[in-house]
Write a protein that holds these residues in place. Structure first.
Motif, PDB file in Angstrom:
ATOM      1  N   ASN A 200       7.831  11.410  -1.259  1.00  0.00           N
ATOM      2  CA  ASN A 200       6.734  10.598  -0.743  1.00  0.00           C
ATOM      3  C   ASN A 200       5.366  11.211  -1.101  1.00  0.00           C
TER       4      ASN A 200
ATOM      5  N   ARG B 201       3.458  -2.063  -5.744  1.00  0.00           N
ATOM      6  CA  ARG B 201       4.213  -1.707  -4.537  1.00  0.00           C
ATOM      7  C   ARG B 201       3.896  -2.684  -3.408  1.00  0.00           C
ATOM      8  N   ARG B 202       2.626  -3.012  -3.262  1.00  0.00           N
ATOM      9  CA  ARG B 202       2.235  -3.947  -2.213  1.00  0.00           C
ATOM     10  C   ARG B 202       2.773  -5.345  -2.490  1.00  0.00           C
TER      11      ARG B 202
ATOM     12  N   GLN C 128       6.071  -5.652  -1.396  1.00  0.00           N
ATOM     13  CA  GLN C 128       6.134  -5.476   0.056  1.00  0.00           C
ATOM     14  C   GLN C 128       6.952  -4.245   0.443  1.00  0.00           C
ATOM     15  N   LEU C 129       6.644  -3.145  -0.240  1.00  0.00           N
ATOM     16  CA  LEU C 129       7.305  -1.877   0.039  1.00  0.00           C
ATOM     17  C   LEU C 129       6.283  -0.877   0.558  1.00  0.00           C
ATOM     18  N   SER C 130       6.702  -0.071   1.503  1.00  0.00           N
ATOM     19  CA  SER C 130       5.846   1.032   1.938  1.00  0.00           C
ATOM     20  C   SER C 130       5.946   2.141   0.895  1.00  0.00           C
ATOM     21  N   LEU C 131       5.027   3.069   0.972  1.00  0.00           N
ATOM     22  CA  LEU C 131       5.067   4.208   0.057  1.00  0.00           C
ATOM     23  C   LEU C 131       6.390   4.952   0.207  1.00  0.00           C
ATOM     24  N   ARG C 132       6.816   5.137   1.445  1.00  0.00           N
ATOM     25  CA  ARG C 132       8.066   5.853   1.719  1.00  0.00           C
ATOM     26  C   ARG C 132       9.274   5.090   1.153  1.00  0.00           C
ATOM     27  N   GLN C 133       9.292   3.767   1.317  1.00  0.00           N
ATOM     28  CA  GLN C 133      10.403   2.960   0.798  1.00  0.00           C
ATOM     29  C   GLN C 133      10.498   3.060  -0.723  1.00  0.00           C
TER      30      GLN C 133
ATOM     31  N   ARG D 104       0.069   1.008  -6.904  1.00  0.00           N
ATOM     32  CA  ARG D 104      -0.182   0.600  -5.515  1.00  0.00           C
ATOM     33  C   ARG D 104      -0.124  -0.930  -5.407  1.00  0.00           C
TER      34      ARG D 104
ATOM     35  N   SER E 275       2.498   9.512  -3.549  1.00  0.00           N
ATOM     36  CA  SER E 275       1.151   9.326  -3.010  1.00  0.00           C
ATOM     37  C   SER E 275       0.110   9.930  -3.957  1.00  0.00           C
TER      38      SER E 275
ATOM     39  N   GLU F 108      -0.328   7.647  -6.947  1.00  0.00           N
ATOM     40  CA  GLU F 108      -1.133   6.477  -6.597  1.00  0.00           C
ATOM     41  C   GLU F 108      -2.612   6.816  -6.466  1.00  0.00           C
TER      42      GLU F 108
END
Length: 146
Positions: free
Chosen positions: A35, A17-18, A21-26, A14, A39, A42
């Motif tokens: 997805n 990913r943050r 600067q990516l969303s979970l979906r990206q 997580r 999730s 994570e």
């Protein structure tokens, strides 16, 4: 159901990913996983395979070895080596060829200093018999007697 003890991996993913600067979906799309599955990873509910970790690492542009350590696939025996490699691989200021050259140099220095990459990552034992040694470990010189 027994705890999978993958919470640290999920938290680490997580955070990475943050940082990217990516969303979970990206990230799920870039890694080729669903997805909901990402999730669950994570949140520490699923333990991904090494292959999935490799795909996620590639999508995040980080070292797969780092994720393997986080997931408990690799021992922490050479965390420093893994972190060093990860730092080189994650550096956006150098190109892929330069990264590989740096890693080759790093590995050659490790070998020169007696460390082999492998399951134990311990200093090599010198198995050659070069004759007597002094107290500090250097080769003792012997002069022929007159």
């Amino acid at each position: 159901m027994a705890s999978l003890n993958v919470g640290n991996l999920g938290e680490y993913l997580r955070e990475q990913r943050r940082n990217a600067q990516l969303s979970l979906r990206q990230l799920a799309d870039a890694a080729g996983v669903s997805n909901p599955y990402l999730s669950q990873i994570e949140r520490g509910l699923r333990k991904p395979s090494a292959e999935v970790l490799q795909q996620v690492a590639k999508a995040l542009r980080i070292s797969a070895e780092t994720l393997y350590v986080q997931a408990g696939i690799l021992d922490e025996r050479d965390r420093d080596e893994v972190e060093t490699r990860a730092a080189v691989l994650a550096d956006p200021t150098i190109n892929e060829r330069q990264k590989q050259v740096l890693l080759q140099i790093y590995e050659s220095f490790r070998k020169e200093n007696g460390f082999e990459s492998g399951p134990t990552d311990k200093p090599r034992e010198d198995t050659t018999d070069d004759g007597p040694r002094t107290a500090d470990g250097s080769a003792a010189t012997t002069e022929p007697s007159p």
